[in-house]
Design a protein around this motif. Structure first.
Motif, PDB file in Angstrom:
ATOM      1  N   GLY A  14      -1.277  -5.979  -6.001  1.00 23.91           N
ATOM      2  CA  GLY A  14      -1.136  -6.841  -4.832  1.00 23.91           C
ATOM      3  C   GLY A  14      -2.359  -6.752  -3.948  1.00 23.91           C
ATOM      4  N   ILE A  15      -2.148  -6.900  -2.628  1.00 23.15           N
ATOM      5  CA  ILE A  15      -3.235  -6.815  -1.660  1.00 23.15           C
ATOM      6  C   ILE A  15      -3.816  -5.405  -1.683  1.00 23.15           C
ATOM      7  N   SER A  16      -5.139  -5.290  -1.758  1.00 25.44           N
ATOM      8  CA  SER A  16      -5.794  -4.013  -2.032  1.00 25.44           C
ATOM      9  C   SER A  16      -5.404  -2.904  -1.065  1.00 25.44           C
ATOM     10  N   ARG A  17      -5.398  -3.188   0.249  1.00 25.94           N
ATOM     11  CA  ARG A  17      -5.114  -2.114   1.204  1.00 25.94           C
ATOM     12  C   ARG A  17      -3.682  -1.603   1.057  1.00 25.94           C
ATOM     13  N   ASP A  18      -2.741  -2.514   0.745  1.00 24.02           N
ATOM     14  CA  ASP A  18      -1.353  -2.097   0.579  1.00 24.02           C
ATOM     15  C   ASP A  18      -1.149  -1.363  -0.738  1.00 24.02           C
ATOM     16  N   VAL A  19      -1.870  -1.772  -1.770  1.00 25.35           N
ATOM     17  CA  VAL A  19      -1.785  -1.063  -3.052  1.00 25.35           C
ATOM     18  C   VAL A  19      -2.201   0.394  -2.868  1.00 25.35           C
ATOM     19  N   CYS A  20      -3.250   0.622  -2.112  1.00 32.09           N
ATOM     20  CA  CYS A  20      -3.732   1.993  -1.893  1.00 32.09           C
ATOM     21  C   CYS A  20      -2.700   2.826  -1.137  1.00 32.09           C
ATOM     22  N   ARG A  66       8.338  -4.285   2.308  1.00 33.19           N
ATOM     23  CA  ARG A  66       7.539  -4.183   3.528  1.00 33.19           C
ATOM     24  C   ARG A  66       6.055  -4.442   3.295  1.00 33.19           C
ATOM     25  N   LYS A  67       5.588  -4.159   2.096  1.00 29.81           N
ATOM     26  CA  LYS A  67       4.164  -4.286   1.805  1.00 29.81           C
ATOM     27  C   LYS A  67       3.916  -5.498   0.914  1.00 29.81           C
ATOM     28  N   GLN A  68       2.646  -5.901   0.853  1.00 32.15           N
ATOM     29  CA  GLN A  68       2.272  -7.050   0.030  1.00 32.15           C
ATOM     30  C   GLN A  68       1.894  -6.576  -1.373  1.00 32.15           C
ATOM     31  N   VAL A  69       2.894  -6.047  -2.090  1.00 32.20           N
ATOM     32  CA  VAL A  69       2.675  -5.533  -3.439  1.00 32.20           C
ATOM     33  C   VAL A  69       3.866  -5.884  -4.323  1.00 32.20           C
ATOM     34  N   ILE A 104      -8.447 -15.421  -3.340  1.00 35.42           N
ATOM     35  CA  ILE A 104      -7.221 -14.683  -3.648  1.00 35.42           C
ATOM     36  C   ILE A 104      -7.524 -13.488  -4.538  1.00 35.42           C
ATOM     37  N   LEU A 105      -8.307 -13.720  -5.587  1.00 36.66           N
ATOM     38  CA  LEU A 105      -8.606 -12.650  -6.539  1.00 36.66           C
ATOM     39  C   LEU A 105      -9.367 -11.500  -5.895  1.00 36.66           C
ATOM     40  N   LYS A 106     -10.207 -11.803  -4.914  1.00 35.57           N
ATOM     41  CA  LYS A 106     -10.957 -10.751  -4.228  1.00 35.57           C
ATOM     42  C   LYS A 106     -10.032  -9.815  -3.458  1.00 35.57           C
ATOM     43  N   GLU A 107      -8.858 -10.315  -3.091  1.00 36.01           N
ATOM     44  CA  GLU A 107      -7.914  -9.511  -2.319  1.00 36.01           C
ATOM     45  C   GLU A 107      -6.978  -8.692  -3.208  1.00 36.01           C
ATOM     46  N   GLN A 108      -7.019  -8.938  -4.527  1.00 31.96           N
ATOM     47  CA  GLN A 108      -6.059  -8.308  -5.424  1.00 31.96           C
ATOM     48  C   GLN A 108      -6.576  -6.976  -5.968  1.00 31.96           C
ATOM     49  N   PHE A 109      -5.645  -6.056  -6.195  1.00 33.81           N
ATOM     50  CA  PHE A 109      -5.995  -4.741  -6.732  1.00 33.81           C
ATOM     51  C   PHE A 109      -4.797  -4.219  -7.514  1.00 33.81           C
ATOM     52  N   GLU A 110      -5.060  -3.337  -8.455  1.00 30.49           N
ATOM     53  CA  GLU A 110      -3.982  -2.771  -9.271  1.00 30.49           C
ATOM     54  C   GLU A 110      -4.165  -1.268  -9.396  1.00 30.49           C
ATOM     55  N   SER A 111      -3.058  -0.552  -9.317  1.00 29.01           N
ATOM     56  CA  SER A 111      -3.080   0.903  -9.472  1.00 29.01           C
ATOM     57  C   SER A 111      -1.973   1.302 -10.440  1.00 29.01           C
ATOM     58  N   ILE A 112      -2.286   2.213 -11.365  1.00 29.80           N
ATOM     59  CA  ILE A 112      -1.299   2.686 -12.339  1.00 29.80           C
ATOM     60  C   ILE A 112      -1.164   4.199 -12.212  1.00 29.80           C
ATOM     61  N   ILE A 113       0.067   4.650 -12.042  1.00 32.13           N
ATOM     62  CA  ILE A 113       0.364   6.079 -11.929  1.00 32.13           C
ATOM     63  C   ILE A 113       1.172   6.488 -13.158  1.00 32.13           C
ATOM     64  N   SER A 114       0.673   7.464 -13.905  1.00 29.93           N
ATOM     65  CA  SER A 114       1.342   7.937 -15.125  1.00 29.93           C
ATOM     66  C   SER A 114       1.782   9.378 -14.932  1.00 29.93           C
ATOM     67  N   ASP A 115       3.054   9.648 -15.200  1.00 26.54           N
ATOM     68  CA  ASP A 115       3.554  11.025 -15.078  1.00 26.54           C
ATOM     69  C   ASP A 115       4.937  11.116 -15.709  1.00 26.54           C
ATOM     70  N   GLU A 116       5.201  12.223 -16.385  1.00 29.94           N
ATOM     71  CA  GLU A 116       6.510  12.427 -17.007  1.00 29.94           C
ATOM     72  C   GLU A 116       7.638  12.452 -15.976  1.00 29.94           C
ATOM     73  N   SER A 154       2.867 -12.343   3.310  1.00 30.06           N
ATOM     74  CA  SER A 154       1.436 -12.531   3.094  1.00 30.06           C
ATOM     75  C   SER A 154       1.114 -13.966   2.718  1.00 30.06           C
ATOM     76  N   TRP A 155       0.202 -14.570   3.496  1.00 30.88           N
ATOM     77  CA  TRP A 155      -0.205 -15.938   3.168  1.00 30.88           C
ATOM     78  C   TRP A 155      -0.935 -15.953   1.829  1.00 30.88           C
ATOM     79  N   LEU A 156      -1.669 -14.875   1.545  1.00 37.85           N
ATOM     80  CA  LEU A 156      -2.360 -14.835   0.263  1.00 37.85           C
ATOM     81  C   LEU A 156      -1.369 -14.769  -0.885  1.00 37.85           C
TER      82      LEU A 156
END
Length: 345
Positions: A239-245, A219-222, A188-200, A134-136
């Motif tokens: 990382g990149i929003s679409r790949d984070v999802c 393989r992904k930009q994350v 750059i910041l507009k392209e960034q996203f974060e996801s948190i998954i919590s589970d035992e 990713s160039w970004l």
């Protein structure tokens, strides 16, 4: 040329008419470089950039800086120049024979050209994100540096190799340079996203799941971080929003599979305390099935199914639940036995 000094001008005059492959090479003169490669303009930007890159590799140079070739007196559009220059750089970088040239810089003097170069890089990311870094992400590593691995106990950050691309921003004033840098950071910041998954269930991830996470990050930009120290444990993906999802969905499926497996194992353990299925072994003694197969056999019998396929010592068998006989692919049979625990063993 004025900045390079009279010695460089003298060399150019001396070598005039002797150029090969469309360029001549002189000393760096007063500039902060060891050599200057002077191109003979022919409007074939991609070809010229490619020739220079291969010349640098041949001469074992470690770095090279390009201006936006052809956007001056030649009058080429900056969008076309951006596409051709980046095409040449990407094709060169893909070659396995490249050993010496490590850094390629593009020096842009006009603010409006930044948009064209950015859009050109963005197109490459959208069309070939699986094979081109990713160039970004490269921009991000330039402005904020590479992420260092955490040494906190029970936390894991998978190592991710990030190639570095440097853009030198030149302008009429420091204020203009700062504005341009801020504009790039905002993109750059507009392209960034974060996801948190919590589970035992995350606490029960093993080498299989870790390998999958490392592959996803490659393989992904994350970037993926496992925080087992927290309660419940977390997986942080940024990382990149679409790949984070997309990666988040895959991680959630992994968590679901872990929980389903644990639930099945728990049911199998409980059932094993009530009933045990066995097959006649080679020494004429009965051998208990593993707990999951034991549960599958019992459920099939309760559902009044006539047959069930199982594996015994890595071979496939078809069990007749009426006669309690298992037959393999060669027609050999084994006798089965169903024993409730209150009957004893």
């Amino acid at each position: 040329m004025d900045a390079a000094g009279s010695q460089v001008a003298y060399e150019c005059a001396q070598y005039a008419g002797q150029y090969q492959n469309g360029f001549i090479t002189t000393q760096g003169g007063n500039l902060l470089c060891s050599k200057i490669i002077h191109l003979i303009t022919d409007n074939q930007v991609k070809s010229q950039v490619s020739k220079v890159l291969h010349e640098c590799e041949r001469r074992m140079y470690k770095s090279v800086a390009f201006p936006a070739i052809g956007t001056g007196q030649a009058g080429l559009s900056s969008a076309k120049v951006a596409d051709e220059m980046l095409d040449a750089i990407v094709e060169f970088a893909r070659q396995k024979s490249v050993q010496h040239l490590q850094a390629v810089k593009i020096v842009i003097f006009q603010t409006n050209m930044l948009t064209d170069f950015y859009e050109s890089m963005k197109k490459r990311e959208d069309s070939d994100s699986s094979t081109i870094e990713s160039w970004l992400s490269m921009f991000k590593s330039f402005f904020w540096g590479r992420k260092q691995s955490s040494e906190k106990k029970k936390s894991t950050i998978f190592e991710k190799k990030v190639n570095l691309v440097t853009f030198q921003i030149c302008g009429e004033s420091q204020e203009k340079v700062d504005e341009t840098e801020s504009w790039i950071k905002d993109l750059i910041l507009k392209e960034q996203f974060e996801s948190i998954i919590s589970d035992e269930a995350i606490e029960n991830f093993d080498e299989t799941q870790f390998a999958i996470l490392e592959d996803l990050q490659r393989r992904k930009q994350v970037n993926i971080e496992i925080l087992n120290k927290l309660s419940p444990p977390q997986i942080k993906i940024f990382g990149i929003s679409r790949d984070v999802c997309s990666v988040s969905l895959e991680v959630q499926e992994m968590v679901h599979q872990i929980k389903s497996t644990e639930e099945e194992q728990s049911k199998a353990d409980l059932l094993y305390n009530l009933v045990e299925w066995r097959y006649l072994g080679s020494n004429d003694s009965f051998v208990a099935f593993d707990k999951l197969t034991n549960m599958q056999l019992e459920h099939a019998k309760m559902a009044k199914k006539p047959y069930l396929n199982v594996r015994i010592k890595k071979k496939n068998y078809k069990v007749d639940l009426n006669t309690l006989r298992a037959t393999d692919d060669q027609g050999k049979t084994k006798i089965l036995q169903r024993v409730t625990k209150d009957e004893g063993k």
